[in-house]
Design a protein around this motif. Structure first.
Motif, mmCIF file in Angstrom:
data_model
loop_
_atom_site.group_PDB
_atom_site.id
_atom_site.type_symbol
_atom_site.label_atom_id
_atom_site.label_comp_id
_atom_site.label_asym_id
_atom_site.label_seq_id
_atom_site.Cartn_x
_atom_site.Cartn_y
_atom_site.Cartn_z
ATOM 1 N N TRP A 128 0.596 -1.269 0.548
ATOM 2 C CA TRP A 128 -0.035 -0.124 -0.047
ATOM 3 C C TRP A 128 0.770 1.162 -0.303
ATOM 4 C CZ3 TRP A 128 -5.041 -1.679 -0.148
ATOM 5 C CH2 TRP A 128 -5.259 -2.519 -0.388
ATOM 6 N N THR B 246 -7.341 -6.805 -2.574
ATOM 7 C CA THR B 246 -7.272 -5.461 -2.791
ATOM 8 C C THR B 246 -8.683 -5.535 -3.185
ATOM 9 O OG1 THR B 246 -5.259 -6.103 -3.515
ATOM 10 C CG2 THR B 246 -6.306 -4.064 -4.504
ATOM 11 N N GLN C 296 -4.810 4.960 1.534
ATOM 12 C CA GLN C 296 -3.934 4.280 1.195
ATOM 13 C C GLN C 296 -4.957 3.218 0.253
ATOM 14 O OE1 GLN C 296 -3.363 1.829 4.702
ATOM 15 N NE2 GLN C 296 -1.280 2.581 4.680
#
Length: 232
Positions: free
Chosen positions: A56, A123, A69
């Motif tokens: 990240w 993700t 992030q």
């Protein structure tokens, strides 16, 4: 308006093939697209093993100043090497951190990431939780029996990228762990859920989502519908 994504020449450290790369942009909760600032002077590196902290990068929105992030920019070379693109670092202006729970309403539509790997599934779930307004998303301290655990302020999530439908035990373990940490919880699965798992989740109040290959979490019970609608 946000800055246009930078385009840089990237040389694969393994085969020396040159690529032109532009970092993907992600939607800030204010609606402005943001992209990680690429370091033109940096040296790309091959990803040989995954370290969560390196997955990240913090990026500040030029419009509202919020820091969020996002996934570290990477490029897949045809030779098979995954190349990590150097990032210039966070922008200089300090940003205001949000709080846990749903973020302000009237946000833009969720922007998914295509799921090709287990990492993509994690993700996608993390981006969705951030879209809902959760902050400080990180790897959970306790590893779940299956998949990957994610933690945010007030929430524990489990991401199961396997081809096996989640079981009753998977749902109960997540719920019990969340209870011990006084957190809410949510389950994300690529392969769906066994019928008994759905019944148990309904009784325990666990939101269940299925991740389709576009990376968009689809609610599969009323608890997930309620969580998803909180972002409206």
């Amino acid at each position: 308006m946000g800055d246009m994504p930078q385009s840089v020449a990237v040389c694969c450290p393994a085969c020396r093939r040159e690529h032109q790369y532009a970092a993907p942009s992600y939607p800030c909760v204010c609606g402005t697209p943001v992209a990680p600032p690429l370091d033109r002077r940096g040296t790309p590196s091959a990803v040989t093993h995954r370290v969560w902290a390196e997955e990240w990068v913090t990026v500040q929105c030029a419009s509202c100043g919020r820091k969020s992030q996002w996934p570290h920019p990477e490029l897949g070379c045809p030779c098979g090497t995954v190349v990590r693109i150097p990032v210039a670092g966070t922008l200089s202006e300090p940003g205001a951190e949000g709080t846990s729970g749903a973020a302000p309403r009237h946000r833009p539509a969720f922007q998914p990431v295509t799921i090709r790997t287990a990492r993509d599934a994690v993700t996608a779930a993390a981006l969705y939780l951030r879209w809902l307004g959760y902050r400080d998303i990180r790897r959970a301290d306790q590893r779940p029996p299956n998949g990957i655990g994610l933690a945010a302020r007030g929430l524990l999530a489990q991401v199961d990228p396997t081809v096996r439908p989640a079981s009753v035990r998977d749902v109960e373990c997540l719920w019990l762990t969340a209870m011990t940490e006084s957190s809410d919880c949510a389950y994300f699965s690529l392969a769906g859920y066994a019928p008994q798992a759905r019944t148990r989740a309904d009784a325990l109040g666990v939101p269940l989502f299925v991740l389709d290959l576009t990376g968009t979490p689809q609610p599969v019970n009323s608890h997930a519908d309620a969580l998803d609608s909180s972002a409206g």
